[in-house]
Motif scaffolding. Structure first.
Motif, short mmCIF file in Angstrom:
data_model
loop_
_atom_site.label_atom_id
_atom_site.label_comp_id
_atom_site.label_asym_id
_atom_site.label_seq_id
_atom_site.Cartn_x
_atom_site.Cartn_y
_atom_site.Cartn_z
N SER A 1 -3.78 10.63 -5.76
CA SER A 1 -4.44 9.58 -5.32
C SER A 1 -5.51 9.57 -4.02
O SER A 1 -6.39 10.58 -4.18
N LEU A 37 1.13 3.92 -3.31
CA LEU A 37 1.01 5.46 -3.11
C LEU A 37 2.12 6.41 -3.35
O LEU A 37 2.25 7.62 -3.74
N LYS A 48 0.81 -1.03 0.04
CA LYS A 48 -0.11 0.01 0.02
C LYS A 48 0.91 1.14 -0.01
O LYS A 48 0.70 2.17 -0.85
N LYS A 49 1.70 1.55 0.97
CA LYS A 49 2.78 2.39 0.94
C LYS A 49 3.58 2.51 -0.43
O LYS A 49 3.57 3.73 -0.83
N ASP A 82 4.45 8.08 1.00
CA ASP A 82 3.06 7.61 0.51
C ASP A 82 2.04 8.74 0.99
O ASP A 82 0.67 8.69 0.31
N ASN A 142 2.98 9.36 -6.21
CA ASN A 142 3.59 10.72 -5.72
C ASN A 142 4.86 10.86 -6.83
O ASN A 142 5.02 12.25 -7.00
#
Length: 871
Positions: free
Chosen positions: A699, A556, A552-553, A588, A560
């Motif tokens: 996001s 994200l 997940k991190k 993230d 970026n």
């Protein structure tokens, strides 16, 4: 006579003819190496080859390396300008062998280049060899001495101590004996009187070391012992400026064409003649040296600032400005104009200066102007301190600290000015004033790293571009103690964990070893080694482990990072091609991007950048990633390279539409721009001279931001009864508020006027003093102050004490006519402090007017009673 450019070119061509690959200089500002702030030697960029962390792509290389020596073990700052051969920034010409040739070839080629190519006279050259050291159990380097005997008379071969002839990378790491080449540049008459041999390593300005040949044979372990390296290396470094002095037949580095263009320009601008006055000459040399260090540091991405590397650059700049101000009469910014000369000098070898010339000039100019505003006051303060301490001839430590804290005078600048006037500085006192702060900083940064423990031998591979999991084996580990905590650093043979770099934070996740689950707190890069930070080690280090990145991190962060590339291109489109990245942070949660630009972005410019980026996101451009691409091919594509980054022969190219965004980048990215979702700029601010900063989100964070803004807007509409035109409704509300505020102010003024008239009627005349002590209520503190001054203007010989309730809180005011202060010695400040005790508070002020606040509103009656007692 060879000019400087030809000398440099000849060196590189000579070693190219000997099978060396010519490589570019590493940036002056070091990244991914916690042991260094600046590149201070030519070998810094090759440390991983010496440490065995990485295999050299070419066994023989040569280059000219930008170096900076202003702090720590290698600190030449105090000698710069005073003597003629030390510098802050200098070029180090070097040739290296990574497990290829060793002492014989290094010595033979050095002699050939100096005597046959550069034509330096053999009878002016001396060499030193390591004499051995009993403490390390090392004998004299007879091997090197024997190779030298082929070329030079034995009486010109000088045994030298470990201090001068044993080179070490640091407290730990590769090291070995070295052999220095010195040249005697004195006149024939002087040489006839005193042998040059006796002046080697004795700091004679004309008997100087020009080349050091280091033979890497050993590794220094944490316990101080030495072990023989599995492969032996050669690391040489020759001072380019000193070499130019020797070849051009000068007696000073500053008399060569490396420095003369700047020196003559400074002399002309200041109306001085170089070579006629010692103080003037030193000032010109200092400035000519320092502007080089400042220029190259800024070109490599390090802006002047108040901490770490930025503070070092600011110190150097301020030191140069002070010399120009005091000795050359420059009261306006002047150094920035020298950047043009440097740009011309280095156009062939260091194009980063040429490409950023205008940016560098603007940064230097603003830094100069900022310091000049405080310099005059600071110099006056130093003069006062010297006058106050004429008896001891020493500026107190606390005074030196205040100069640093208030006027931006670094300690070394204060010491310099003091020394010029025959004064010293109480360093112990200065350190005492700084002690607590330094102790905190030291405690925060202190770390103790043990030796690497090798578990398996293999190469390290990063597979995180394609995988978020892997099976790996542990190669090595070490224990680290830092901030009273202990953790471990792990190196794996292959890893999906991205190490912090290029602005992107390091990955976190898990390492599984059987049933054990070990969190990876961070992933960092030390030189070229990928290091995983963990709190504990697997119980079985030989066992294969499974790696799992926090998906997940990472996802994200990728969004970026890719958005940063799109935004960089959009900024160039909206603001101009002068935009260049000066720093970034990608995690993230957000992206932060620093870039060169000299004005605050307008709202319209910000909206335009957002619009372009979101258009590119909606186009869903597929990532064109090219790995291991020859750097020349990447440049031919138009790929953007970042100033201050070190790129190898093969690079990774990230392209989102070849007509829009192509950059060299090692970070992780989305597979298509649509994965970014939404882009939103949240802030645009200034960072430094000529540098702006944008913060933005994408996001999930961008969606949450929009959702929060919509909720806020809905709340505002509801509060205003859902008007059709929200903007007009708010404007009307603000107009109404302004109107009501004016009405309230008018009413309060009337109330104060009525209160004043009422109080005038209560004045009690006692022995020539008109006493007025009252408990009152006023709307605010400003009203109480206004009332006191109005009464003073209305009533002569006034002694007024107000025990006031102000917005539900107790406050005391004391007003005394000026003549009573002078004639009767009354002091409002002293009186109000006494009265404030009754309301459990404190205050103060001037002898004629003072106020106090407190916590106990029930004490106001006691204030009145005590005031009557006092008067």
């Amino acid at each position: 006579m060879m000019d400087a450019k030809t000398i440099r070119k000849t060196f590189l061509e000579f070693f190219k003819s000997k099978g060396h690959e010519i490589v570019p200089s590493a940036p002056l500002v070091v990244k991914n190496d916690p042991t260094l702030m600046f590149t201070n030697a030519g070998m810094n960029q090759f440390k991983d080859y010496f440490l065995g962390n990485k295999t050299a792509e070419a066994p023989r290389v040569a280059d000219t390396q930008k170096c900076l020596r202003v702090s720590g073990k290698h600190n030449d700052l105090e000698e710069v300008g005073i003597d003629t051969y030390h510098h802050t920034m200098f070029e180090m010409l070097g040739n290296w062998s990574f497990g290829d040739y060793f002492k014989k070839d290094a010595i033979d080629w050095a002699w050939e280049l100096l005597t046959e190519v550069y034509k330096l006279p053999k009878d002016r050259l001396y060499v030193t060899v390591f004499e051995g050291d009993a403490g390390d159990g090392l004998e004299m380097d007879q091997e090197a001495a024997d190779f030298w005997k082929v070329h030079i008379d034995e009486d010109r071969i000088i045994p030298a101590s470990k201090k001068d002839n044993f080179w070490e990378m640091g407290d730990q790491g590769p090291c070995g004996p070295c052999s220095e080449i010195h040249i005697d540049l004195r006149s024939d008459e002087e040489r006839a009187k005193v042998s040059g041999k006796s002046l080697v390593n004795e700091d004679d300005p004309l008997v100087v070391e020009i080349w050091n040949l280091v033979f890497m044979q050993f590794n220094r372990k944490a316990d101080g012992s030495l072990e023989t390296l599995p492969a032996q290396h050669v690391d040489t470094g020759m001072g380019f400026e000193r070499l130019a002095m020797a070849i051009q037949g000068k007696e000073s580095n500053y008399d060569t064409d490396v420095f003369q263009p700047m020196i003559q320009d400074l002399a002309k601008k200041s109306g001085k003649t170089y070579g006629t006055d010692e103080k003037t000459d030193i000032a010109i040399r200092v400035i000519s040296d320092h502007i080089r260090a400042i220029t190259f540091a800024i070109a490599d991405g390090q802006l002047p600032s108040n901490n770490k590397a930025g503070y070092v650059i600011r110190r150097i700049l301020r030191r140069a400005v002070r010399y120009g101000y005091t000795f050359l009469g420059f009261e306006k910014a002047f150094m920035y104009e020298l950047v043009d000369i440097l740009s011309d000098q280095f156009d062939e070898i260091f194009p980063e200066v040429v490409n950023q010339k205008e940016f560098i000039k603007k940064v230097v100019r603003q830094e100069e102007e900022n310091f000049l505003r405080t310099l005059d006051n600071g110099l006056k303060i130093i003069e006062k301190f010297m006058a106050d301490n004429a008896a001891t001839k020493e500026i107190k430590g606390a005074e030196a600290f205040s100069l640093s804290d208030t006027y931006g005078f670094p300690l070394d600048l204060t010491e310099l000015i003091a020394r010029e006037n025959g004064y010293g500085v109480d360093i112990e006192g200065y350190n005492k004033a700084m002690q607590e702060q330094k102790e905190r900083a030291r405690a925060a940064s202190a770390s103790d790293k043990g030796d690497w423990i090798t578990v398996n031998e293999d190469d390290v591979q990063f597979i995180g571009y394609d995988n978020l999991t892997s099976d790996a084996k542990i190669l090595r580990y070490r224990e680290v103690s830092e901030k009273k905590k202990t953790y471990f650093q792990l190196v794996l043979d292959n890893t999906p964990f991205y190490p912090e770099g290029g602005g992107q934070v390091g990955d976190t996740g898990l390492i599984f070893s059987g049933e054990e689950k070990i969190p990876v707190k961070n992933t960092v890069k030390e030189n070229d080694l990928i290091i995983h930070i963990v709190d504990k080690l697997p119980s079985d280090l030989e066992k294969e482990v499974k790696c799992e990145v926090n998906a997940k991190k990472r996802t994200l962060s990728m969004a970026n990072h890719s958005a940063t590339h799109l935004m960089h291109a959009a900024l160039k489109e909206v603001l101009g091609d002068h935009v260049a990245q000066k720093g970034s942070l990608v995690n993230d949660k957000l992206l932060r991007f620093d870039f060169s630009h000299f004005a605050k972005m307008t709202d319209e410019e910000i909206r335009k950048v957002e619009q372009i980026v979101n258009e590119k996101i909606r186009e869903n451009i597929v990532l064109d990633e090219r790995r291991n691409m020859p750097i020349e091919d990447a440049k031919a594509m138009g790929a953007t390279a970042l100033f201050g980054e070190k790129y190898g022969d093969f690079v990774r190219v990230i392209c989102f539409d070849p007509e829009y965004s192509i950059e060299l980048c090692g970070g992780t990215h989305v597979q298509s721009t649509g994965n970014i979702g939404l882009f939103k700029i949240t802030a645009e601010t200034a960072v430094a001279a000529g540098v702006r900063r944008i913060e933005a989100i994408t996001s999930v964070a961008a969606e949450q931001y929009v959702d929060e803004q919509e909720k806020l807007l809905a709340s505002v509409k509801e509060l205003l009864k859902n008007p059709k035109d929200l903007t007009k409704a708010i404007a009307d509300l603000m107009d109404e508020r302004t109107k009501l505020s004016k009405e309230v102010e008018t009413l309060r003024n009337k109330e104060l006027q009525a209160l004043k008239d009422n109080l005038v009627g209560q004045v009690d005349a006692k022995d020539g003093v008109n006493v007025l002590i009252a408990k009152i209520a006023v709307p605010n503190a400003q009203g109480l102050k206004q009332l006191a001054f109005d009464l003073k203007a209305k009533v002569d010989n006034l002694f007024f004490v107000a025990a006031a309730e102000v917005d539900g809180k107790p406050q005391v005011a004391v007003m005394i006519s000026d003549n009573l202060v002078e004639e009767k010695g009354l002091n409002a400040g002293q009186i109000v402090r006494e009265l404030a005790k009754e309301i459990k508070g404190g205050g103060g002020g001037q002898p004629f007017f003072a106020t106090a606040g407190g916590k106990d509103i029930t004490g106001l009656d006691a204030v009145v009673a005590k005031a009557q007692e006092i008067i």
